[in-house]
Design an enzyme around this catalytic site. Sequence first.
Site, PDB file in Angstrom:
ATOM      1  N   SER A  22       1.560  45.433 -21.195  1.00 45.15           N
ATOM      2  CA  SER A  22       1.440  44.212 -20.391  1.00 45.15           C
ATOM      3  C   SER A  22       1.592  44.525 -18.904  1.00 45.15           C
ATOM      4  O   SER A  22       1.436  43.642 -18.066  1.00 45.15           O
ATOM      5  CB  SER A  22       2.476  43.170 -20.825  1.00 45.15           C
ATOM      6  N   ASN A 109      13.865  41.093 -24.836  1.00 42.07           N
ATOM      7  CA  ASN A 109      13.462  39.747 -25.274  1.00 42.07           C
ATOM      8  C   ASN A 109      14.103  38.650 -24.426  1.00 42.07           C
ATOM      9  O   ASN A 109      13.443  37.701 -24.028  1.00 42.07           O
ATOM     10  CB  ASN A 109      13.787  39.555 -26.755  1.00 42.07           C
ATOM     11  N   THR A 154     -18.242   0.310 -12.760  1.00 43.13           N
ATOM     12  CA  THR A 154     -17.909   0.586 -14.156  1.00 43.13           C
ATOM     13  C   THR A 154     -19.230   1.040 -14.759  1.00 43.13           C
ATOM     14  O   THR A 154     -20.297   0.562 -14.347  1.00 43.13           O
ATOM     15  CB  THR A 154     -17.378  -0.656 -14.906  1.00 43.13           C
ATOM     16  N   HIS A 155     -19.169   1.983 -15.669  1.00 47.56           N
ATOM     17  CA  HIS A 155     -20.385   2.590 -16.250  1.00 47.56           C
ATOM     18  C   HIS A 155     -21.270   3.185 -15.146  1.00 47.56           C
ATOM     19  O   HIS A 155     -22.478   3.277 -15.314  1.00 47.56           O
ATOM     20  CB  HIS A 155     -21.199   1.571 -17.050  1.00 47.56           C
ATOM     21  N   LYS A 282     -30.763  21.953   1.910  1.00 43.61           N
ATOM     22  CA  LYS A 282     -29.619  21.705   1.040  1.00 43.61           C
ATOM     23  C   LYS A 282     -28.279  21.967   1.702  1.00 43.61           C
ATOM     24  O   LYS A 282     -28.125  22.879   2.498  1.00 43.61           O
ATOM     25  CB  LYS A 282     -29.726  22.590  -0.209  1.00 43.61           C
ATOM     26  N   ASN A 284     -24.812  22.028  -0.242  1.00 45.66           N
ATOM     27  CA  ASN A 284     -24.288  21.832  -1.602  1.00 45.66           C
ATOM     28  C   ASN A 284     -22.770  21.724  -1.633  1.00 45.66           C
ATOM     29  O   ASN A 284     -22.078  22.470  -0.941  1.00 45.66           O
ATOM     30  CB  ASN A 284     -24.722  22.997  -2.497  1.00 45.66           C
ATOM     31  N   TYR A 316      11.386  36.605 -31.507  1.00 43.66           N
ATOM     32  CA  TYR A 316      10.332  37.184 -30.683  1.00 43.66           C
ATOM     33  C   TYR A 316       9.279  37.875 -31.541  1.00 43.66           C
ATOM     34  O   TYR A 316       9.603  38.542 -32.528  1.00 43.66           O
ATOM     35  CB  TYR A 316      10.937  38.205 -29.690  1.00 43.66           C
ATOM     36  N   GLN A 321       3.504  38.155 -25.789  1.00 41.97           N
ATOM     37  CA  GLN A 321       3.100  38.805 -24.548  1.00 41.97           C
ATOM     38  C   GLN A 321       1.816  38.165 -23.991  1.00 41.97           C
ATOM     39  O   GLN A 321       1.534  38.250 -22.799  1.00 41.97           O
ATOM     40  CB  GLN A 321       2.886  40.292 -24.842  1.00 41.97           C
ATOM     41  N   LYS A 324       1.388  35.357 -20.735  1.00 40.04           N
ATOM     42  CA  LYS A 324       1.482  35.494 -19.279  1.00 40.04           C
ATOM     43  C   LYS A 324       0.191  35.298 -18.506  1.00 40.04           C
ATOM     44  O   LYS A 324       0.154  34.595 -17.496  1.00 40.04           O
ATOM     45  CB  LYS A 324       2.068  36.862 -18.927  1.00 40.04           C
TER      46      LYS A 324
HETATM   47  N1  ARG Z   1       6.050  43.312 -22.841  1.00 39.18           N
HETATM   48  C1  ARG Z   1       6.773  42.354 -23.635  1.00 39.18           C
HETATM   49  C2  ARG Z   1       6.255  40.953 -23.325  1.00 39.18           C
HETATM   50  O1  ARG Z   1       5.688  40.762 -22.299  1.00 39.18           O
HETATM   51  C3  ARG Z   1       8.208  42.422 -23.301  1.00 39.18           C
HETATM   52  C4  ARG Z   1       9.134  42.120 -24.431  1.00 39.18           C
HETATM   53  C5  ARG Z   1       9.040  43.168 -25.391  1.00 39.18           C
HETATM   54  N2  ARG Z   1       9.961  43.116 -26.419  1.00 39.18           N
HETATM   55  C6  ARG Z   1       9.767  43.859 -27.486  1.00 39.18           C
HETATM   56  N3  ARG Z   1      10.643  43.804 -28.372  1.00 39.18           N
HETATM   57  N4  ARG Z   1       8.713  44.626 -27.606  1.00 39.18           N
HETATM   58  O2  ARG Z   1       6.410  40.043 -24.106  1.00 39.18           O
END
Ligand code: ARG
Length: 461
Positions: A22, A109, A154-155, A282, A284, A316, A321, A324
């Site tokens: 990650s 975690n 409206t519409h 144009k 735009n 977890y 992951q 994010k």
């Molecule tokens: N890279 C993991 C994430 O973003 C971090 C947590 C990892 N924990 C694990 N037990 N592998 O979620």
Amino acid sequence: MSHIRGRFHKAADKLVNEYTASLPFDRRLYRHDVEGSIAHARMLAKQGIISGEEAETITRGLAAILEEIEQGKFEFKSELEDIHMSIEARLLEKVGKVGGKLHTARSRNDQVALDLRLFAREAISDTITRLRAFQQALIELAEASKGVVIPGYTHLQPAQPVLLAHHLLAYFEMFERDAGRFGDCLKRTDVMPLGSGALAGVTYDIDREFLASELGFGQVSRNSMDAVSDRDFVAEYEAAACLAMMHLSRLAEEVILWSSAEFGFIELDEAYTTGSSIMPQKKNPDVAELVRGKTGRVYGSLMALLTVMKGLPLAYNRDMQEDKEGLFDTVDTLLATLEVFTGMIKTLRVNDEKAGQAVGHGYILATDLADYLVKKGEAFRTAHDIVGRLVSHAVERGKSFAELGLAEYRSLSPLFDEDVYSLTVESSLASRSVAGGTAPAQVEKALAGARKIVGDSGYGK
Ligand code: ARG
């Protein structure tokens, strides 16, 4: 990662490393990670779990790493899974074995849960600030175009005249609810998860309240398994962002319509439009189109996260992951959209003449004519029918209401009198003086209320 490979004999496959990493995206959490680690080290020392001197060494090391990252001098090694391991590995390089004490009474975690909450908390406050700036721009435009009347639709058919300011303040209300939703989401994000460990809590005598106060959290989490596996706060941010983008997209659609040659109610500043590579005439509204277009990816991130989470057993799981990138993209998209849209609103020009012409078409005072008959004693349903026939009569003759003679009116109802000609767009607006209506006096009140909301929020002072 060498320092946690104790039970392994083999290094992970290179492709596996890449697939599971990650770091390429979570490096963005570096500041939050360092902040959390410094608080953790201080807490460990305060509790006598590590010595004060060790904590000093660790926090100094972390501060130096923060600087390396900020100056672009930090080497991100692709064989390290994530930002947490990258920073820890660098700490070991810098301060030696004592750096290995930082991870006492902590797991990645609860660490990643903390970092993400720190990030989300900041994102929420940035979002609310930008929403306020956007609302402020709407207020300013409403003030500057106080006398401008447009057809309300409206519409997408002209329905009744409204003040442009009233229309703009409708959006103010939507963004006010959005700001409220982000504020609500903050309450549930503002919870400190450290101490949950991997899932069951930790065996050390730590001080979670101290951690919460060091990191400025209002609460500590109540259940360790929940704290490491909950991503509701991310989903809530994304859901609130979906609604905000939906509102922005609707307004963008109005901007696109209004700036077209057909409507012509507004003219966008050149800085917010682009030309065509082939059609020289144009101009735009690409910014508005992209506001509308980018709404799709924000919806997508919410759907992706909900889908990631729906089948996960506690606690977890590595699937998480995947939380994010969607969050980062949502924050970036929403903040950028608010910023650029604010600029577009601040620089557009209103063409009141074109707006006025549009109000003049389409028998927009038909409801007012029906209300006129009702006030003279007619039942509303009958009045509706009479005016319907009047419209048909006028359309057939290519006349506006004002161009019809009194005899023509009277042929449909004897209740019509000379005073029918005093029905105007202005009288129509003024007559809608119910609270929340478009009468100028009501809109003036609404504007004052809006100014107060934004002012009380600390914005625009
Ligand atoms: N890279 C993991 C994430 O973003 C971090 C947590 C990892 N924990 C694990 N037990 N592998 O979620």
